[in-house]
Design a protein around this motif. Structure first.
Motif: not given
Ligand SMILES: Cc1cc2nc3c(=O)[nH]c(=O)nc-3n(C[C@H](O)[C@H](O)[C@H](O)COP(=O)(O)OP(=O)(O)OC[C@H]3O[C@@H](n4cnc5c(N)ncnc54)[C@H](O)[C@@H]3O)c2cc1C
Length: 379
Positions: A89, A122, A125, A129, A131, A156-157, A197, A205, A357, A360-362, A364, A367, A370
């Protein structure tokens, strides 16, 4: 095509492996239980210049490039993901500053974080939101030479450490997401308790609360309203770190399966004699080699990245494949262990929790696919 490593790259790989085995391995259970990386490990990473490995020396980095970074991160994550995720990170935040920052911003913010006095974060999230950048609700309102930022950032990491945070907020001039460099722990900055987690313990986090945080206008990173390119290109470099962590876990799963297959006996002979076990070992070897060369290639591409869209595609492709492969590898290694693979006395359970893990991170996996498909189909 050259597949061999340079002398310097081998040295860095060995240095990281030795540090991980000698200094991190004895503390792995402690890191897992306490969800915190002890200060002595952070000090060691700093002394070995592992926190700013890929960045130029003029900005405090080791100037070793991204291939060396991948090699070192693989070796660290093979032993423990916590310290590796702190580096990942840090390098994600610094890559964004490196690519979009002014000379003044680079000197001010990169130097202490490369040197390990700070750790960058960074923050994209939010509770609403993960993604979709269009759904950002954190606001930045211009007041004279400052922006006043209000909002909540989720998951946030490294937000517990002092240093720069690349924060995305919707500014009132453009109405679009803009990237700001926020000094963590400034007035109005507060954090939640750490999330409990499943894996990656030590890579702490938290949620971040921003209440009337005053950020100088000079801390805008890139263009006003230009947050999306910073997010897209910056996070593409973050995926080099996450891919390397998943690669280290794949290697660890493979090694644990081989070790167990040789040690566990049935009727006085190792279970390695069973063809079912042999097939799993071969699968693990194939998965590791495929993931390894894809990740090393991403390091090579990161050192040469010019076209943000192309690099975003390559990093999405690699991150998805390598993270999903590490989950498969951990699952196969659990199978080799039988019921013992479900017992926390065995290393493979932590590897499994850590591997799951990555996808799902950075971003999913869906995405990421896509991003890959859009880059291919746009022509
Ligand atoms: C250990 C860890 C560290 C992290 N560190 C950070 C960090 O430092 N900074 C930060 O900002 N975030 C961080 N995150 C957050 C992480 O990056 C987000 O949680 C991740 O990007 C997914 O977002 P969400 O959980 O809201 O999933 P969602 O966006 O809700 O997605 C859930 C599911 O919905 C589907 N989906 C969603 N949108 C679409 C689309 N447009 N098209 C198709 N399918 C879709 C996918 O199948 C997905 O699997 C961290 C998370 C973890 C677990």
């Amino acid at each position: 095509m050259e597949f061999s490593l340079s002398k310097e790259q081998v040295l860095i790989q060995n240095m990281a492996r030795d540090f991980a085995e000698q200094s991190i391995e004895p503390l792995v259970t402690q890191i897992d239980q306490e969800n915190r990386v002890p200060q002595e490990i952070l000090d060691g990473l700093r002394e070995l210049e592992l926190l700013g490995l890929p960045f130029k020396e003029e900005y405090g980095g080791a100037g070793a490039g991204y291939v060396s970074y991948v090699l070192a991160m693989e070796q660290l994550a093979r032993v423990s993901t916590g310290p590796a995720m702190i580096i990942s990170v840090n390098c994600l935040g610094l890559a964004a500053i490196d690519k979009f920052g002014t000379e003044g911003q680079k000197k001010k913010f990169m130097f202490p974080a490369c040197q390990g006095e700070h750790v960058a974060s960074f923050a994209f999230t939010e509770p609403g939101t993960g993604s979709d950048p269009k759904q950002i609700t954190t606001t930045a309102v211009k007041e004279g030479d400052y922006y006043i930022i209000n909002g909540t950032k989720r998951f946030i990491s490294a937000a517990i450490y002092p240093g720069p945070m690349i924060l995305f907020a919707r500014d009132d001039e453009s109405g679009q997401p803009t990237a700001f460099i926020v000094d963590k722990f400034c007035e109005g900055y507060s954090i939640s308790e750490p999330w409990d987690k499943l894996g990656w313990h030590g890579g702490t986090l938290v949620d971040v609360y921003l209440k009337d945080v005053k950020v100088p206008a000079g801390n805008v990173l890139g263009e006003i309203g230009g947050g999306y390119p910073v997010l897209q290109f910056g996070i593409a470099f973050g995926k080099v770190g996450v891919s390397s962590v998943a690669l280290g876990l794949t290697l660890a799963a493979y090694e644990e399966a081989v070790k167990y297959a040789r040690e566990k006996t049935h009727r006085g002979e190792p279970i390695a004699k069973f063809q079912a076990v042999q097939l799993r070992i071969a699968d693990l070897a194939m998965k590791y080699e495929a993931a390894r060369w894809l990740t090393y290639r991403l390091g090579y591409l990161a050192d040469r990245a010019q076209d943000p869209v192309q690099f975003a595609k390559e990093s999405a492709l690699t991150k998805t494949y390598v993270c999903e492969t590490s989950v498969d590898a951990a699952r196969i290694a659990v199978d080799v262990h039988g019921s013992y693979g479900l017992m926390n006395d065995y290393k493979i359970t932590r590897i499994y929790r850590d591997a799951i893990m990555g996808p799902q991170v950075e971003g999913v996996s869906d995405m990421q696919k896509l991003i890959v498909a859009n880059a291919i189909l746009r022509g």
